[in-house]
Design a protein around this motif. Structure first.
Motif, PDB file in Angstrom:
ATOM      1  N   ASP A  20      -0.962   3.393  -4.051  1.00 54.77           N
ATOM      2  CA  ASP A  20      -1.753   2.209  -3.193  1.00 54.77           C
ATOM      3  C   ASP A  20      -0.903   0.871  -3.815  1.00 54.77           C
ATOM      4  O   ASP A  20      -1.511  -0.129  -4.547  1.00 54.77           O
TER       5      ASP A  20
ATOM      6  N   THR B 219      11.055   0.212   6.064  1.00 56.49           N
ATOM      7  CA  THR B 219      10.207   1.398   5.608  1.00 56.49           C
ATOM      8  C   THR B 219      11.172   2.540   6.299  1.00 56.49           C
ATOM      9  O   THR B 219      11.199   3.464   5.351  1.00 56.49           O
ATOM     10  N   ARG B 220      11.389   2.419   7.441  1.00 56.30           N
ATOM     11  CA  ARG B 220      12.176   3.859   8.004  1.00 56.30           C
ATOM     12  C   ARG B 220      13.885   3.400   8.102  1.00 56.30           C
ATOM     13  O   ARG B 220      14.498   4.218   8.600  1.00 56.30           O
TER      14      ARG B 220
ATOM     15  N   ASP C 124       5.294   8.071   1.557  1.00 52.05           N
ATOM     16  CA  ASP C 124       4.164   8.902   2.258  1.00 52.05           C
ATOM     17  C   ASP C 124       3.496   8.004   3.079  1.00 52.05           C
ATOM     18  O   ASP C 124       3.266   8.448   4.325  1.00 52.05           O
ATOM     19  N   THR C 125       3.073   6.773   2.801  1.00 49.69           N
ATOM     20  CA  THR C 125       2.502   5.981   3.446  1.00 49.69           C
ATOM     21  C   THR C 125       2.685   4.444   2.961  1.00 49.69           C
ATOM     22  O   THR C 125       3.184   4.472   1.871  1.00 49.69           O
ATOM     23  N   GLY C 126       2.585   3.543   3.698  1.00 49.40           N
ATOM     24  CA  GLY C 126       2.968   2.025   3.481  1.00 49.40           C
ATOM     25  C   GLY C 126       4.106   1.526   3.742  1.00 49.40           C
ATOM     26  O   GLY C 126       4.952   2.314   4.446  1.00 49.40           O
ATOM     27  N   THR C 127       4.249   0.179   3.715  1.00 48.33           N
ATOM     28  CA  THR C 127       5.387  -0.423   4.406  1.00 48.33           C
ATOM     29  C   THR C 127       6.307  -1.039   3.079  1.00 48.33           C
ATOM     30  O   THR C 127       5.662  -1.471   2.023  1.00 48.33           O
TER      31      THR C 127
ATOM     32  N   ASP D  55       0.764  -1.243  -0.149  1.00 47.33           N
ATOM     33  CA  ASP D  55       0.015  -0.085   0.107  1.00 47.33           C
ATOM     34  C   ASP D  55       0.818   1.405  -0.007  1.00 47.33           C
ATOM     35  O   ASP D  55       0.597   2.271   0.565  1.00 47.33           O
ATOM     36  N   VAL D  56       1.920   1.259  -0.720  1.00 52.87           N
ATOM     37  CA  VAL D  56       2.658   2.430  -0.835  1.00 52.87           C
ATOM     38  C   VAL D  56       2.117   3.480  -1.693  1.00 52.87           C
ATOM     39  O   VAL D  56       1.579   3.403  -2.837  1.00 52.87           O
ATOM     40  N   ASN D  57       2.099   4.774  -1.192  1.00 56.10           N
ATOM     41  CA  ASN D  57       1.649   5.972  -1.755  1.00 56.10           C
ATOM     42  C   ASN D  57       2.937   6.934  -1.731  1.00 56.10           C
ATOM     43  O   ASN D  57       3.693   7.082  -0.720  1.00 56.10           O
ATOM     44  N   LYS D  58       3.117   7.536  -2.737  1.00 55.48           N
ATOM     45  CA  LYS D  58       3.888   8.590  -2.796  1.00 55.48           C
ATOM     46  C   LYS D  58       3.496   9.830  -3.617  1.00 55.48           C
ATOM     47  O   LYS D  58       3.271   9.529  -4.934  1.00 55.48           O
TER      48      LYS D  58
END
Lengths: 291, 321
Positions: B20, B67-68, B55-58, B7-10
């Motif tokens: 997504d 992710t981080r 921005d969101t997602g892993t 579910d990655v958004n950027k």
């Protein structure tokens, strides 16, 4: 003016090629340069001779007018020697300070975003644009006896250094800046993905690519500093043995009608500048060999 | 799974580049991220490498939430389109870089680097600088450099994009062979469907920042999920309101079940293939036939023929066509 000339030259060169007889061993030597090249090279050499080479040669010849013994005595009179060592020493220190701070400024200008960046970028060139005597005046107003900051550097060696710092600031900034702009950011990301910390990336990837530009900027700043007159003349007070720089010493020798002595000191400055530029050239060759 | 993207958004500014996106990459696989320019495939690769933050997602790499994590800590090899060679270092030092950072013993570095240079056929070039190498050689050096640190995942961003056609083809085949030797999980970005189909064992089609389809090369080619994928993966033509591959069109003199009349407008011979341009009703279409077929039918411009999608051919109905 330029266009018909250039056109004429181009035409001549073309006609020459077309009517040229088949190459012979003897002909090749005579026609080593085409018409355009010969004209360009000739103009460049003539111009360089009139503006730079002949005047410099005359200074060197003049300095030897009274023989080598006189030359040596003129250079080693206490006041001349003090002026020369101060100038070369202060210039070296100033060049090194600007090496570090000039690189830092170039970095900030290229890599950081902040309001007023374009203005700062323009301000860097101000020491180039300003008459250096004006620079001296400004520095005297700010760091002189009536300093609003309470910082009186007038008539001190620190004052000389300050003036030289001001005048030579743009060199390192302006040589490093374009290299930094062109530097491939992918290299840094590649280093990061290979495990290099930001510091390691700076030391092993960025710095080696900047060093040639940093050194050439430093050499330029150094040669500019040893010849500086206008900016130092006001703030230094020209105290012999203390704050008098070589250029001012030369000036006072000429005022005292000792042109041979002035030429001798000039020749020393010339040789020092030449050595600095030679070192710079060697460093650049070393850099481009690996580029 | 070697890589799990969820579910990655950027967005860059207000422009969404990834929407997504969820992708799984199996361990030891060779996966292509395929799509048109600006489709988000490079951004997805850079998110996996940690060079961009979603921005969101892993993003999980080998089961660990990355992710981080900074790129330095992901143990990922990254190969750039424009090589990103360390131009002040020799080929040897380029490849040794990651190992030197890891403070490996000198003789181990020496052995490993020479091993890798042999693998990429650059053992003669160890003492050269990148500027003395051709594009293909530089890219092989970059590959060796990325492999030196034994990454869990190897990511290649349009690795052959800056090379000319001939070298491209050679390196493609070579990358496939290299992967079969080294078995490191590999993801590469390309906008060239031929490259994706030839090299990869899984193809992820990305367009407009979203995943359109995931499958094996033959799967995405033969069973495209939608008209976009079908168009992107190979030539298509429209006949009877459906998208068909031009080589799946049958031409015959006599009508057959499901066929319709068409007029031959032009015939182009391309060596073994013949491209037959047709007018079906008032719509242009084209068929790809072999030279033998064209000669057997005696096709010539102006002929009226019967065309139909060959039985068993995959076609996609176009809504509203």
């Amino acid at each position: 003016m330029g266009t018909p000339d250039a056109y004429g030259v181009a035409m001549t060169a073309e006609t020459a090629t077309r009517t040229a007889p088949p190459p012979r061993a003897g002909a090749r030597r005579r026609r080593r340069f085409s018409g355009g090249t010969a004209l360009g090279l000739g103009s460049a050499v003539l111009y360089l001779s009139l503006i730079v080479l002949i005047p410099l040669a005359l200074v060197v010849v003049r300095s030897a007018d009274e023989g080598p013994g006189y030359f040596w005595r003129a250079v080693t009179t206490p006041d001349a020697w003090a002026a020369l060592t101060l100038t070369i020493g202060a210039s070296a220190v100033v060049a090194l300070v600007n090496l570090v701070l000039g690189t830092l400024i170039a970095w900030v200008l290229v890599r950081d975003r902040f309001p007023g960046k374009a203005i700062v970028d323009t301000l860097i060139d101000l020491p180039f644009a300003l008459p250096t005597i004006v620079a001296g005046l400004v520095l005297l107003a700010l760091y002189g006896p009536e300093s609003p900051l309470g910082l009186n550097l007038a008539y001190s060696r620190a004052g000389v250094g300050l003036a030289l710092l001001f005048v030579t600031l743009p060199f390192v900034v302006r040589t490093v800046q374009p290299v930094l702009i062109e530097l491939d950011r992918d290299m840094e990301q590649a280093a990061a993905s290979l495990g290099a910390s930001p510091f390691q990336t700076f030391r092993r990837i960025i710095l080696p690519n900047l060093v040639p530009a940093m050194l050439s900027g430093t050499a330029l700043a150094f040669t500019r500093a040893i010849s500086e007159f206008g900016s130092t003349v006001l703030i230094s007070g020209n105290l012999p043995f203390k704050t008098q720089v070589a250029a001012v010493n030369i000036f006072s020798q000429i005022e005292g009608d000792n042109t041979t002595g002035a030429a001798a000191i000039s020749t020393v400055l010339l040789v020092v500048a030449l050595v600095a530029l030679l070192v710079l050239d060697l460093l650049q060759r070393w850099g481009s060999r690996r580029g | 799974m070697a890589i799990e993207v969820r579910d990655v958004n950027k967005s860059f500014g207000t422009t969404p580049v990834l929407r997504d996106v969820s992708v799984d990459v199996a361990s030891g696989s060779l996966t292509a991220l395929l799509g048109p320019s600006g489709g988000g495939k490079s951004t997805l690769l850079r998110v996996i490498a940690g060079l961009e933050h979603p921005d969101t997602g892993t993003v999980r790499i080998s089961g660990v939430d990355a992710t981080r994590l900074a790129p330095q800590r992901r143990n990922v090899g990254f190969v750039f389109q424009h090589y990103a060679a360390f131009k002040h270092m020799t080929v040897f030092r380029n490849v040794a870089f990651g190992l030197e950072i890891r403070k490996r013993p000198k003789d181990e570095i020496r052995r490993r680097v020479m091993e890798l240079l042999e693998l990429v056929h650059l053992e003669q070039m160890a003492g050269r600088y990148p500027s003395q190498l051709s594009g293909g050689q530089r890219q092989r050096m970059a590959l060796a450099r990325a492999l030196a640190v034994e990454p869990q995942v190897l990511l290649l961003d349009e690795p052959f994009g800056a090379l000319d056609a001939q070298v491209r083809k050679e390196l493609r085949t070579w990358l496939r062979r290299l992967h079969d030797e080294v078995h490191v999980t590999t993801v590469f970005v390309t906008h060239d469907q031929e490259e994706a189909i030839e090299v990869a064992d899984t193809v992820v089609v990305l367009a407009d920042g979203a995943v359109e389809q995931v499958g094996s090369p033959s799967d995405v080619y033969d069973n495209p999920a939608n008209p976009f994928v079908m168009r992107f993966l190979g030539p298509v033509t429209e006949i009877g309101g459906s998208l068909v591959r031009p080589h799946d069109i049958e031409i015959s003199a006599e009508p057959r079940p499901g066929s319709g009349e068409a007029t031959v407008t032009r015939i182009v011979r391309l060596g073994f293939e013949v491209r037959v341009e047709l007018l079906v009703g008032d719509r242009e279409a084209w068929a790809q036939v072999t030279r033998g077929t064209a000669e057997r039918l005696g096709l010539a411009p102006g002929d009226i023929v019967n065309v139909r999608p060959s039985p068993g051919a995959r076609s996609l109905a176009l809504t509203g066509a």
